[in-house]
Design an enzyme around this catalytic site. Structure first.
Site, PDB file in Angstrom:
ATOM      1  N   THR A 191       0.938  -1.230  -0.066  1.00  0.00           N
ATOM      2  CA  THR A 191       0.156   0.049   0.055  1.00  0.00           C
ATOM      3  C   THR A 191       0.827   1.098   0.059  1.00  0.00           C
ATOM      4  OG1 THR A 191      -1.686  -1.064   1.185  1.00  0.00           O
ATOM      5  CG2 THR A 191      -1.889   1.344   1.306  1.00  0.00           C
ATOM      6  N   ARG A 219     -11.337 -10.527  -2.367  1.00  0.00           N
ATOM      7  CA  ARG A 219     -10.954 -10.051  -1.250  1.00  0.00           C
ATOM      8  C   ARG A 219     -10.916  -8.363  -1.333  1.00  0.00           C
ATOM      9  NH1 ARG A 219      -6.104  -7.117   0.809  1.00  0.00           N
ATOM     10  NH2 ARG A 219      -6.001  -7.618   2.858  1.00  0.00           N
ATOM     11  N   VAL A 220     -11.127  -7.801  -0.168  1.00  0.00           N
ATOM     12  CA  VAL A 220     -10.994  -6.442  -0.132  1.00  0.00           C
ATOM     13  C   VAL A 220     -10.193  -6.108   1.244  1.00  0.00           C
ATOM     14  CG1 VAL A 220     -12.113  -4.062   0.200  1.00  0.00           C
ATOM     15  CG2 VAL A 220     -12.943  -5.910  -1.544  1.00  0.00           C
ATOM     16  N   GLY A 221      -9.123  -5.391   1.172  1.00  0.00           N
ATOM     17  CA  GLY A 221      -8.355  -4.894   2.605  1.00  0.00           C
ATOM     18  C   GLY A 221      -8.782  -3.648   3.134  1.00  0.00           C
ATOM     19  N   ASP A 222      -8.106  -2.982   4.087  1.00  0.00           N
ATOM     20  CA  ASP A 222      -8.254  -1.895   4.613  1.00  0.00           C
ATOM     21  C   ASP A 222      -8.147  -0.507   3.823  1.00  0.00           C
ATOM     22  OD1 ASP A 222      -5.339  -2.401   4.693  1.00  0.00           O
ATOM     23  OD2 ASP A 222      -5.246  -0.477   5.578  1.00  0.00           O
ATOM     24  N   GLY A 243      -0.051  -2.707   5.466  1.00  0.00           N
ATOM     25  CA  GLY A 243       0.198  -4.098   6.068  1.00  0.00           C
ATOM     26  C   GLY A 243      -0.850  -5.035   5.993  1.00  0.00           C
ATOM     27  N   GLY A 245      -4.402  -5.913   6.033  1.00  0.00           N
ATOM     28  CA  GLY A 245      -5.604  -5.236   5.945  1.00  0.00           C
ATOM     29  C   GLY A 245      -6.696  -5.897   6.943  1.00  0.00           C
TER      30      GLY A 245
END
Length: 331
Positions: A191, A219-222, A243, A245
């Protein structure tokens, strides 16, 4: 209870309530005093970003020096990484999911409290700018998947094949074992979060990523989640995360940091507390990396991470420095 005892007890209760109110009022006043950082516009502009993205942070800083507002400078800065085919963690050239598809996430926040985000986007490289378009050109905060891609074309974005030959080759090699084990400071180096203060003292930020390599489809992270990967409050400050998520989302880390600064913490202290929240709740924190950066209204900055190896860039007064973050686990 007779009338005399009732009056006595009522009087004592009233005194207790009044005293309690006074104490709370004093505490609130002291808290407000602590949270009011001294703003000196001579400190501005400032740009900070996660990791050692030297050129991206320099671009943002130079744009700020030229008078460009904080949000547009942040977006211009992260776009350099989104367009860099050698960067396998952001934008074009990003590592794909387990099925070989590159999907991108991003979010932005401006100094007026507005925000925009996109998630699970294919075929569009500059998703931070797309997130701004969601913010300014739609009634929504977030668009995802095919809807976000279709919207991008209405805004003039071009369709691109984001899977480079290098990323494709690495994915095909990974399929031989299909082992999903993010490597600290490598696959978690996924990121770029950028926070800017412009000449007017206004704060904004952008966060963009291709996510963890070989993630599950969908998948979706932060990064596109407002309050997790990015949060900005122009009266207080801003924070961004990088990092794993999944761990960042569990504590809404960037929002937490800004709220801690609101209550008087220096950005460094706030980042440390946000990491402490993670390591005290997780039994597996030694197996993943999370890192935060933060800046307050006065231009003070801070960063903290779980494992050593995280650095962040800071541009101020024409100088662009790479700063090593302190870490919870020290070797």
């Amino acid at each position: 209870m007779d009338r005399r005892k009732f009056i006595k007890n009522a009087s004592l209760t009233g005194i207790g309530i009044a005293a309690g109110s006074t104490i709370l009022s004093c505490a609130k006043t002291e808290k407000n005093k602590a949270s009011k950082a001294v703003v000196n516009n001579n400190n501005f502009p400032i740009a900070i970003c996660t990791w050692g993205f030297v050129n991206a942070n320099a671009k943002a800083g130079q744009d700020l020096d030229a008078g460009i507002n904080a949000l547009d400078a942040a977006i211009a800065g992260v776009a350099l990484e989104e367009n860099d085919l050698l960067n396998t963690t952001v934008g074009n050239g990003g590592a794909p999911d387990r099925e070989g598809n590159v999907t991108l996430d991003a979010s932005v926040m401006d100094s007026n409290g507005n925000s925009g985000a996109v998630a699970n986007v294919k075929n569009i490289a500059n998703v931070a700018l797309l997130a701004k378009k969601v913010m300014t050109e739609t009634p929504h905060v977030m668009l995802a998947g095919k809807g976000a891609e279709a919207f991008a074309y209405t805004q003039g974005f071009k369709k691109e094949n984001l899977l480079t030959e290098a990323s494709k080759k690495a994915w095909e090699e990974w399929k031989q074992s299909s082992e999903y084990k993010p490597i600290i400071n490598i696959e978690n180096h996924d990121t770029i979060g950028m926070l800017c203060i412009d000449k007017a003292g206004d704060i904004a930020g952008a966060c963009t990523t291709s996510g963890i390599a070989y993630k599950m489809k969908g998948r979706v992270g932060d990064s596109p989640i407002i309050g997790s990967g990015l949060f900005v409050d122009n009266q207080i400050g801003a924070a961004a995360a990088t990092g794993l998520g999944e761990e960042i989302m569990k504590t809404v880390g960037s929002f937490l940091i800004v709220e801690l600064m609101r209550n008087g913490m220096h950005p460094q202290q706030a980042c440390e507390e946000a990491i402490n929240r993670i390591v005290t709740k997780s039994n597996t924190y030694k197996n993943f990396q999370v890192a935060y950066i933060a800046i307050n209204k006065a231009g003070q900055t801070g960063s903290y991470c779980i494992h050593e190896g995280f650095t962040y860039m800071k541009y101020q007064n024409g100088k662009n420095k790479n700063i090593t973050s302190e870490a919870f686990i020290k070797t």
